[in-house]
Enzyme design. Sequence first.
Site, PDB file in Angstrom:
ATOM      1  NE  ARG A  34      -3.901   0.646   1.908  1.00 25.94           N
ATOM      2  CZ  ARG A  34      -5.116   0.756   2.429  1.00 25.94           C
ATOM      3  NH1 ARG A  34      -5.318   1.515   3.486  1.00 25.94           N
ATOM      4  NH2 ARG A  34      -6.141   0.108   1.905  1.00 25.94           N
ATOM      5  CG  HIS A  66      -8.436   0.217  -2.860  1.00 17.69           C
ATOM      6  ND1 HIS A  66      -7.717  -0.899  -2.485  1.00 17.69           N
ATOM      7  CD2 HIS A  66      -9.080   0.628  -1.723  1.00 17.69           C
ATOM      8  CE1 HIS A  66      -7.920  -1.136  -1.190  1.00 17.69           C
ATOM      9  NE2 HIS A  66      -8.737  -0.234  -0.714  1.00 17.69           N
ATOM     10  CD  GLN A 121     -12.930  -1.545  -0.705  1.00 18.57           C
ATOM     11  OE1 GLN A 121     -12.108  -1.447   0.204  1.00 18.57           O
ATOM     12  NE2 GLN A 121     -14.144  -2.027  -0.489  1.00 18.57           N
ATOM     13  CG  ASP A 140     -13.538   6.442  -1.130  1.00 16.91           C
ATOM     14  OD1 ASP A 140     -13.518   6.332   0.111  1.00 16.91           O
ATOM     15  OD2 ASP A 140     -12.501   6.396  -1.837  1.00 16.91           O
ATOM     16  CB  CYS A 144     -14.173   1.421  -0.028  1.00 17.81           C
ATOM     17  SG  CYS A 144     -13.666   3.143   0.046  1.00 17.81           S
TER      18      CYS A 144
HETATM   19  N1  NVA Z   1      -9.932   6.790  -1.453  1.00 12.79           N
HETATM   20  C1  NVA Z   1      -9.567   6.371  -0.129  1.00 12.79           C
HETATM   21  C2  NVA Z   1      -9.799   4.905   0.041  1.00 12.79           C
HETATM   22  C3  NVA Z   1      -9.476   4.369   1.408  1.00 12.79           C
HETATM   23  C4  NVA Z   1      -9.683   2.914   1.526  1.00 12.79           C
HETATM   24  C5  NVA Z   1      -8.130   6.729   0.145  1.00 12.79           C
HETATM   25  O1  NVA Z   1      -7.284   6.516  -0.736  1.00 12.79           O
HETATM   26  O2  NVA Z   1      -7.830   7.236   1.223  1.00 12.79           O
HETATM   27  N1   CP Z   2     -11.265   0.077   2.496  1.00 16.81           N
HETATM   28  C1   CP Z   2      -9.988  -0.003   2.914  1.00 16.81           C
HETATM   29  O1   CP Z   2      -9.070  -0.281   2.153  1.00 16.81           O
HETATM   30  O2   CP Z   2      -9.840   0.205   4.245  1.00 16.81           O
HETATM   31  P1   CP Z   2      -8.465   0.400   5.043  1.00 16.81           P
HETATM   32  O3   CP Z   2      -7.896   1.711   4.592  1.00 16.81           O
HETATM   33  O4   CP Z   2      -8.869   0.400   6.474  1.00 16.81           O
HETATM   34  O5   CP Z   2      -7.562  -0.726   4.705  1.00 16.81           O
END
Ligand code: NVA
Ligand code: CP
Length: 302
Positions: free
Chosen positions: A103, A130, A133, A222, A262
Site C-alpha cells: 500500500r 484499489h 477493494q 468514498d 469502501c
Molecule cells: N480513497 C480512499 C480509500 C481508502 C480505503 C483513500 O485513498 O484514502
Molecule cells: N477500504 C480499505 O481499504 O480500508 P483500510 O484503509 O482500512 O484498509
Amino acid sequence: MKKDLLSIYDLDPADFRVMFEKAAKLKKMMKAGKSCQPLKGKTLGMIFDKSSTRTRISFEVGMFQLGGIALFLSSRDTQIGRGESVQDSARIMSRYLNGIMIRTYAQESVEEFAKYATIPVINGLTDLLHPCQILSDLFTVLEKKGTYEGLKIAYIGDGNNVANSWINAAARLPIQLALACPEGYEPNSFIFERAVKASQGGVVLHRDPADAAARADVIYTDVWASMGQEAEHAKRTEVFKPYRVDRKLLACAKKDAMVMHCLPAHRGEEITAEVLDGPQSVVMDQAENRLHVQKAIMEILL
Ligand code: NVA
Ligand code: CP
C-alpha cells in the site's frame, strides 16, 4: 511465471469467475468452522506507506487462516524508509517471502516493485487504484444480487483510486457504470477513455449526482479527501457538498438499491449517518468480504 495483481484491468472475465467461486467456497468453509490451509508454510510481506484497518487485518488474518503467516512491514521501520532502492528491496524480499502486498502512493512504485520481484505482488491501494477493494465489492454485489451483469452501479463523489478501479472493472465486466464527480475531480482520463471504448454496459460521467443515481442498483461513495490529501480537506468539503449521499439521492435509485462504501466513512460528509447505517446499506458485509476475496487472491497467486 509469477502473476501479480496490480490492476483489475489485467484480469479477464474468467479470472473474476475463478476468484469469486474460490472466495465463496472459502467463505462457506470458514462459516462452517472448517479449516482450509493450502498456504501452509508460506509467507506474505505487507508493506504499508499509508494507514489501514481493513486491508491490514484482512490480509493478515486471511494468511493465518490459509496456513501461512503475514509480516507487517512499515516502510518507516525498514530500510525502504531510509532510501534503499525499490530494485534491491524487491529482489531481496523475493528471497525470503512467497508474496508481497504493498500500500503506497505512486502506482509506479508498485509496478517497479513487481518488475524486480520474482514473487507475486498485490496492490493494496495506491493513489491511482484499489483493485482488492473493487474485487471484494463485485463479490458482494454478486452475493446480494445474484449477478452483476447488466446492473447499474452509481459512483458518487471523488474520481479517486476507488473510482478508477470501478472504471477498470467496467472495462472488463458487463456492468453499467455511472459516475458523478465535480469539475476538476474527475477520474483518471486515460483509464476512463479506455473503459468507454472497451465497456459492454456503458461508462458515463455525469455532473449531477441525481443523473448518475437514477434507477441505479448500487449507490457507491468514498471519502472526499483520500489519504495524502488531508491539506485539501476544507476546500474539498465545500466543492463536494452537492455530492453527499443522503436520503434524497438514494430515492433516485431503484427501491431495492444497495448502498456501498469502501470505508472508512465520514458520517455527515460524503454520506449521511442515516443512509450509512440504514436498511439499504451493506457496508459491513462489504468490509467482511475483503477477507474472503483476498484469501482467494492469495491462494490463486501464491
Ligand atoms: N480513497 C480512499 C480509500 C481508502 C480505503 C483513500 O485513498 O484514502
Ligand atoms: N477500504 C480499505 O481499504 O480500508 P483500510 O484503509 O482500512 O484498509
